[in-house]
Design an enzyme around this catalytic site. Structure first.
Site, PDB file in Angstrom:
ATOM      1  N   PHE A 246       0.813  -1.226   0.000  1.00  0.00           N
ATOM      2  CA  PHE A 246       0.000   0.000   0.000  1.00  0.00           C
ATOM      3  C   PHE A 246       0.838   1.263   0.000  1.00  0.00           C
ATOM      4  O   PHE A 246       0.375   2.319   0.401  1.00  0.00           O
ATOM      5  CB  PHE A 246      -0.993  -0.005   1.174  1.00  0.00           C
ATOM      6  CG  PHE A 246      -1.777  -1.271   1.294  1.00  0.00           C
ATOM      7  CD1 PHE A 246      -2.543  -1.722   0.227  1.00  0.00           C
ATOM      8  CD2 PHE A 246      -1.734  -2.047   2.446  1.00  0.00           C
ATOM      9  CE1 PHE A 246      -3.264  -2.905   0.315  1.00  0.00           C
ATOM     10  CE2 PHE A 246      -2.446  -3.232   2.541  1.00  0.00           C
ATOM     11  CZ  PHE A 246      -3.211  -3.660   1.476  1.00  0.00           C
ATOM     12  N   GLY A 474       0.599  -8.678  -3.805  1.00  0.00           N
ATOM     13  CA  GLY A 474      -0.730  -9.240  -3.578  1.00  0.00           C
ATOM     14  C   GLY A 474      -1.654  -8.947  -4.744  1.00  0.00           C
ATOM     15  O   GLY A 474      -2.720  -9.531  -4.864  1.00  0.00           O
ATOM     16  N   ASN A 639      -6.032  -9.150 -16.952  1.00  0.00           N
ATOM     17  CA  ASN A 639      -6.662 -10.312 -16.323  1.00  0.00           C
ATOM     18  C   ASN A 639      -7.899  -9.833 -15.578  1.00  0.00           C
ATOM     19  O   ASN A 639      -7.797  -9.221 -14.516  1.00  0.00           O
ATOM     20  CB  ASN A 639      -5.670 -10.986 -15.369  1.00  0.00           C
ATOM     21  CG  ASN A 639      -6.262 -12.195 -14.668  1.00  0.00           C
ATOM     22  OD1 ASN A 639      -7.436 -12.188 -14.277  1.00  0.00           O
ATOM     23  ND2 ASN A 639      -5.468 -13.228 -14.504  1.00  0.00           N
ATOM     24  N   PRO A 640      -9.087 -10.072 -16.134  1.00  0.00           N
ATOM     25  CA  PRO A 640     -10.299  -9.490 -15.544  1.00  0.00           C
ATOM     26  C   PRO A 640     -10.547  -9.929 -14.103  1.00  0.00           C
ATOM     27  O   PRO A 640     -11.087  -9.163 -13.314  1.00  0.00           O
ATOM     28  CB  PRO A 640     -11.422  -9.954 -16.472  1.00  0.00           C
ATOM     29  CG  PRO A 640     -10.826 -10.929 -17.417  1.00  0.00           C
ATOM     30  CD  PRO A 640      -9.338 -10.792 -17.388  1.00  0.00           C
ATOM     31  N   GLN A 646      -8.697  -5.977  -7.749  1.00  0.00           N
ATOM     32  CA  GLN A 646      -8.100  -4.686  -7.397  1.00  0.00           C
ATOM     33  C   GLN A 646      -9.179  -3.632  -7.171  1.00  0.00           C
ATOM     34  O   GLN A 646      -9.094  -2.834  -6.240  1.00  0.00           O
ATOM     35  CB  GLN A 646      -7.145  -4.223  -8.502  1.00  0.00           C
ATOM     36  CG  GLN A 646      -5.825  -4.978  -8.507  1.00  0.00           C
ATOM     37  CD  GLN A 646      -5.035  -4.730  -7.237  1.00  0.00           C
ATOM     38  OE1 GLN A 646      -4.618  -3.625  -6.949  1.00  0.00           O
ATOM     39  NE2 GLN A 646      -4.857  -5.770  -6.447  1.00  0.00           N
ATOM     40  N   LYS A 709      -3.536   0.813 -18.418  1.00  0.00           N
ATOM     41  CA  LYS A 709      -3.507   1.811 -17.353  1.00  0.00           C
ATOM     42  C   LYS A 709      -3.545   1.058 -16.019  1.00  0.00           C
ATOM     43  O   LYS A 709      -3.791  -0.135 -15.993  1.00  0.00           O
ATOM     44  CB  LYS A 709      -4.695   2.751 -17.470  1.00  0.00           C
ATOM     45  CG  LYS A 709      -4.701   3.585 -18.744  1.00  0.00           C
ATOM     46  CD  LYS A 709      -5.940   4.453 -18.809  1.00  0.00           C
ATOM     47  CE  LYS A 709      -5.932   5.315 -20.058  1.00  0.00           C
ATOM     48  NZ  LYS A 709      -7.171   6.139 -20.141  1.00  0.00           N
ATOM     49  N   GLY A 710      -3.325   1.767 -14.946  1.00  0.00           N
ATOM     50  CA  GLY A 710      -3.284   1.095 -13.643  1.00  0.00           C
ATOM     51  C   GLY A 710      -4.655   0.935 -13.032  1.00  0.00           C
ATOM     52  O   GLY A 710      -5.582   1.696 -13.314  1.00  0.00           O
ATOM     53  N   GLY A 712      -4.744  -0.303  -9.478  1.00  0.00           N
ATOM     54  CA  GLY A 712      -4.521  -0.588  -8.059  1.00  0.00           C
ATOM     55  C   GLY A 712      -5.117   0.434  -7.109  1.00  0.00           C
ATOM     56  O   GLY A 712      -5.433   0.111  -5.974  1.00  0.00           O
ATOM     57  N   GLU A 713      -5.224   1.664  -7.550  1.00  0.00           N
ATOM     58  CA  GLU A 713      -5.570   2.725  -6.606  1.00  0.00           C
ATOM     59  C   GLU A 713      -6.903   3.397  -6.894  1.00  0.00           C
ATOM     60  O   GLU A 713      -7.526   3.958  -5.994  1.00  0.00           O
ATOM     61  CB  GLU A 713      -4.434   3.753  -6.576  1.00  0.00           C
ATOM     62  CG  GLU A 713      -3.132   3.075  -6.128  1.00  0.00           C
ATOM     63  CD  GLU A 713      -1.887   3.944  -6.194  1.00  0.00           C
ATOM     64  OE1 GLU A 713      -1.651   4.666  -5.227  1.00  0.00           O
ATOM     65  OE2 GLU A 713      -1.150   3.878  -7.191  1.00  0.00           O
TER      66      GLU A 713
END
Ligand code: MOS
Length: 747
Positions: A246, A474, A639-640, A646, A709-710, A712-713
């Site tokens: 994180f 993770g 990867n859906p 996420q 694109k990302g 994670g956040e």
């Protein structure tokens, strides 16, 4: 060869598949080795003693009592701590954070390490640490945004400008038909990955091996090389699995370095693991904010002005400022815009990047303010957003590289059933009489790219190897990056040996800024394309190959074969090509990096819309989030299953942000009073009964060759505000100080 590679990804069978985690079996059977699972021969246990005061100095430690305790081997204090080759307080660049490494007796924040006890067993080290019974010379700490010393930030977040403006904000506000002004507060939050920071350190002369969770192994290597004055080539950092990070494992923290110092002091391998309460101080946190928003709109409900000011805190001794106003530069199309930050110094540990740093707290305030503005204009909050979101990045006027926000609003609203919302607050109830509220928030996160390298190889037996020092915190990098690698080489996954998680592999950059898949994936993709280019050179220049004369661009790879584009019946296996050329293998390297020209021309962000339903007990004020629907567009979905996961994780953190998380600091002592997962609340399954993420299709040809694109956040952004707005819709009460707890509704 970007276009071979792009075709490759399209033809490939791995990208886009909802594969389960390749490391999942190891993880659920205990076979995955996390840092603290390592037990080298002769290993000792180190336990931190941490300060109970926030400011002053350590006047006395009963080192003799600790040393006399059975099993204790050594007590490391400023008296005997190994001297370092570099001052850990030196600030060579903004991202070298100052570390407390027992170089003096000063205390700068509560839970700062003040000694390390090293023993044969964990129990002996723990008991030894208790026996130190420190005495302090205590000074009054500065805590909170009001009592502290103002400090003007030079930069916010990762080197962003503290201020950015467009047009005349005061004129924009003055000319508005409707205006709102409100102050929103967000509390300090502490990173609490399931796996606390841990390190197993072993010295062999001037060679150092560490097992430690890292979101940036190369940066960790360089930091250790500098502090200990050794060649980075002599350092091996292994970080195959992380139990979450994180942002707090992006830079090596002080306690991790203390583990390395302890191993040096006793000349034996040492393990040091933080206790949960020790996570509340020396490993970063999200600083509290107080955000003032002033918005203006014309009679039709079009924004005329957006002023977003953030006051936030950094530590007494280092600079990190939560860039909470920054997202107002990118989201809504106000012709006048002002985004600014100011700071204070407080006696806490230094704040740090924490999942969606800036965007999370900024979005919590901005989305609530947008709701208040919509209400002032008498416009439905979704419609207001659809009217006012920016078509080009407001602060720079650059077009977006791609933008599917309208689809996010539409698909999310349809799934959620937004058209059945009744406008007035307190107008919806469930069968049990609980108040129901529906709210919406816009999600946004920049699509960043960092730097990474990878190596790819095809061997005579037709199998492939891809190596990159990437980080699986993770999120599923072992899986998603291997999918990119397999498609890049035109192999099935079971033909691929994917190596990662260790600093002796090519530099995988950092897992941060939601940019790891894009960056490491681009490096892998480039390395694989370079290998295929060599392979197709061998074949297409060889008269004995069915591919002769096809040219490099005239072939693509799939299932271990090169295939002619103009005649797919003509192909040749990698094995045959290498055999005829007499080669045991071919390999190549590739890089992933931002494309400066594309980034000058386009603004790059992922977008989304989050819809929240809450139910509130009308008598007791108890709040439950009963439904969350998020629709996100973030370019290519590698990867859906993992991407959905996420988004869930981000949205659940949004619930946490809105309703649960709150580090309570005692202003007298400067100590976090709830440094444990019993009292520092995070959501559990029962707190999030229904959650859905919609993956909105988006093809971005500019962001990087793979169009990634990302993810994670972005899920946190939008969500906290949507929940706050839903609570208002349910109750008619605007709570502008998070977390929203029942006392604030009843008060
Ligand atoms: Mo993130 S806060 O960039 O790990």
């Amino acid at each position: 060869m970007p276009d071979i590679a792009y075709e490759q990804a399209r033809h490939g069978s791995s990208i886009g598949q909802p594969l389960t985690r390749r490391d999942g079996f190891l993880k659920v059977t205990g076979g995955a080795t996390f840092a603290a699972d390592n037990r080298p021969e002769g290993m000792l246990h180190a336990v931190l003693a941490v300060s109970r005061i926030a400011k002053g100095r350590v006047a006395h430690l009963d080192v003799a009592a600790a040393e006399a305790h059975p099993g204790v081997v050594a007590v490391m204090t400023p008296q005997n701590a190994p001297k370092l080759a570099a001052d850990p307080d030196a600030k060579n660049d903004p991202f070298t954070f100052r570390l407390d490494l027992l170089q003096n007796d000063r205390v700068r924040y509560a839970h700062q390490p003040i000694a390390v006890v090293i023993a044969e067993t964990l129990e002996a080290a723990t008991e030894g640490a208790e026996l130190l019974a420190p005495r302090y010379e205590t000074e009054a700490p500065r805590i909170g945004l009001d009592t502290a010393e103002p400090h003007k930030p030079q930069a916010v977040g990762a080197g962003d400008k503290t201020a950015a403006t467009k047009g005349d904000i005061e004129a924009g506000l003055a000319g508005a038909a409707r205006r709102i002004e409100a102050v929103y507060e967000t509390p300090a939050q502490y990173h609490n990955a399931m796996e606390p920071h841990a390190i197993v350190a072993q010295w062999d002369g001037d060679r150092l091996t560490v097992d430690t969770p890292s979101q940036g192994m190369t940066m960790a290597t360089m930091r250790l090389a500098g502090l200990f004055g050794i060649d980075p080539k002599n350092i091996l950092v292994r970080s195959p699995f992380l139990g979450g990070g994180f942002g707090s494992k992006g830079f090596l923290s002080g306690p991790q370095v203390l583990g390395v110092m302890a191993a040096k002091l006793v000349d034996r391998p040492v393990k040091l693991v933080l206790r949960r309460e020790q996570m509340f101080g020396p490993v970063g946190h999200r600083a509290e904010t107080r955000q003032t928003l002033r918005l203006g709109a014309d009679g039709s409900g079009a924004l005329t002005a957006l002023d977003h000011h953030t006051l936030t805190a950094t530590s007494s001794h280092d600079d990190f400022y939560e860039p909470a106003s920054a997202l107002s530069r990118y989201l809504y199309a106000a012709p006048t815009l002002s985004t600014t930050h100011s700071g204070v110094r407080v006696d806490t540990g230094t704040p740090l990047f924490m999942r969606a740093p800036g965007e999370a707290s900024g979005s919590a305030a901005l989305e609530a303010a947008i709701d208040e503005m919509a209400e002032a204009c008498g416009v439905d909050p979704l419609v207001f957003r659809q009217m006012n979101y920016a078509e080009a990045e407001p602060i720079s006027d650059r077009p977006f590289s791609s933008k599917a926000l309208r689809e996010c609003y539409e698909q999310g609203a349809a799934r959620f059933g937004w058209e059945r919302r009744s406008a007035a607050p307190r107008s919806m109830r469930d069968e049990a009489g609980r108040l129901i509220g529906w709210g919406v928030g816009t999600a946004l996160f920049p699509a960043l790219m960092m730097q990474a390298e990878a190596r790819a190889e095809i061997r005579a037996d037709g199998s492939g190897v891809v190596a990159i020092g990437a980080h699986d915190m993770g999120q599923g990098a072992w899986t998603a990056l291997a999918q990119i690698a397999a498609d890049g080489l035109g192999l099935d996954l079971d033909q691929l040996d994917f190596r990662s998680g260790s600093s002796d592999l090519p530099n995988g950059g950092i897992a941060g800024g939601s940019a790891h898949t894009a960056t490491a994936g681009s490096a892998i993709h480039a390395a694989a394309a370079a290998v295929l280019a060599q392979l197709s050179d061998l074949a297409t220049n060889d008269e004995n190959s069915p591919l002769f004369g096809a040219g490099n661009a005239g072939v693509y790879a799939s299932k271990g074969r090169l295939i002619r584009r103009d005649d797919e019946s003509r192909s040749e296996s990698f094995t045959d090509i290498l055999a005829r050329a007499g080669r045991a293998s071919i390999s190549a390297s590739g890089k992933g990096a931002p494309d400066p020209a594309a980034r000058e021309s386009y603004a790059m962000h992922a977008h989304g819309a989050v819809f929240a339903e809450v139910s509130v007990d009308p008598d007791l004020g108890q709040i439950r989030v009963t439904r969350l629907v998020g629709a996100f567009a973030a370019g290519r979905v590698v990867n859906p299953r993992l991407v959905t996961s996420q988004y869930y994780g981000g949205m659940i953190w949004g619930v946490s942000f809105a309703l649960h998380e709150n580090a309570v600091v005692d202003p007298r002592t400067g100590r976090v009073m709830n440094p444990n997962l019993g009292e520092y609340h995070v959501p559990v399954n029962a707190d999030v009964p229904s959650i859905e993420a919609i993956l909105v299709e988006e093809n971005d040809p500019h962001v990087n060759p793979l169009g990634i694109k990302g993810v994670g956040e972005i899920g946190i952004t939008g969500t906290a505000g949507a929940i706050a707005n839903a609570v208002y819709h349910a109750t008619g009460v605007r709570v502008r100080k998070m977390p929203i707890t029942l006392d604030k509704l009843l008060g």
